[in-house]
Design a protein around this motif. Structure first.
Motif: not given
Lengths: 160, 160
Positions: B78-85, B53-58
């Motif tokens: 490894f995983r995470g979320v995008y806070h700001d892009v 998964e790699m959805d590069v947006r807030r």
């Protein structure tokens, strides 16, 4: 332990807030994550809070607009995303004061642990620098958190 | 400055990585955020990386599964979320080593600044404690980052 402890040690990058609530973790968690209840406690008695977005799940976003009840009409906007949500147990999220610009955000970890018939709630806010953290301390943050938790305590009392 | 600097000062909660790339910010940003290219650099030469998964947006999420090429078959996730892009400029995200359990995650801020004809890339990884940060240092992290950036440099050279 129904008083709120706010701990900020010199030179560290975090603020640790601890509070006991007289209800089990599932009730405290449900109360804190209910968008309809946020205006009744989150901004303390000093601010009116509007929930624009609050999608409490991994990858969800939140955005709250607050206005000081007796101050300038300027809205203060806070927003972030949820990194992890484990019902009745854990929330990890980001928090940014929108007008502060990039580079001034917090990584917030909230845990809900059973403590007798109640809950021990711990909120660790991690800041991007010691200076950033220290900048929050004189803002009335500590009084605001205590007040918000007192309001939350009343709501939880109703919810039980 | 096409070498990678890795800075971790004693007692601090962050690791600051700086690298120059010989292409403008939009090219470096586009290369680093392309899911199809991640397997060719992100895990360095030591790991095979699969992008789940790699959805590069807030508010978007990412999840990468890596396997050591000459080590145990156990996947490292490894995983995470995008806070700001902000395209060509900034990415703020969370990063967690999934097997590490809660309480061991990073808030990562990546900035891309024009530097002559190239880009100055700065990655600040903020850890939840000094101990947490120090735990990453002996893992081969530093060599891995340098190697990953060298691979990225080659990809960017092709993309120019």
């Amino acid at each position: 332990m129904r008083t709120t402890e706010v701990l900020f040690e010199p030179g560290r990058q975090d603020i640790v807030v601890t509070r006991g609530f007289a209800a089990p973790p599932d009730v405290v968690f449900a109360t804190m994550t209910d968008p309809a209840l946020i205006p009744r406690w989150w901004g303390s008695r000093r601010f009116d809070t509007t929930v624009e977005e609050m999608d409490v799940r991994r990858g969800g976003s939140w955005r709250f607009v607050t206005r000081h009840r007796e101050g300038p009409a300027t809205p203060y906007v806070f927003r972030g995303v949820y990194h992890d949500v484990v019902p009745a147990s854990l929330i990890v999220s980001t928090l940014q004061f929108e007008m502060g610009g990039p580079g001034h955000l917090q990584l917030v970890s909230e845990s809900f642990e059973p403590d007798g018939d109640g809950t021990r709630y711990v909120n660790v806010a991690l800041f991007q620098s010691v200076e950033d953290r220290d900048g929050w301390i004189p803002t009335g943050m500590e009084t605001g958190i205590r007040d918000a938790h007192d309001l939350l305590d009343e709501l939880i009392g109703v919810a039980r």
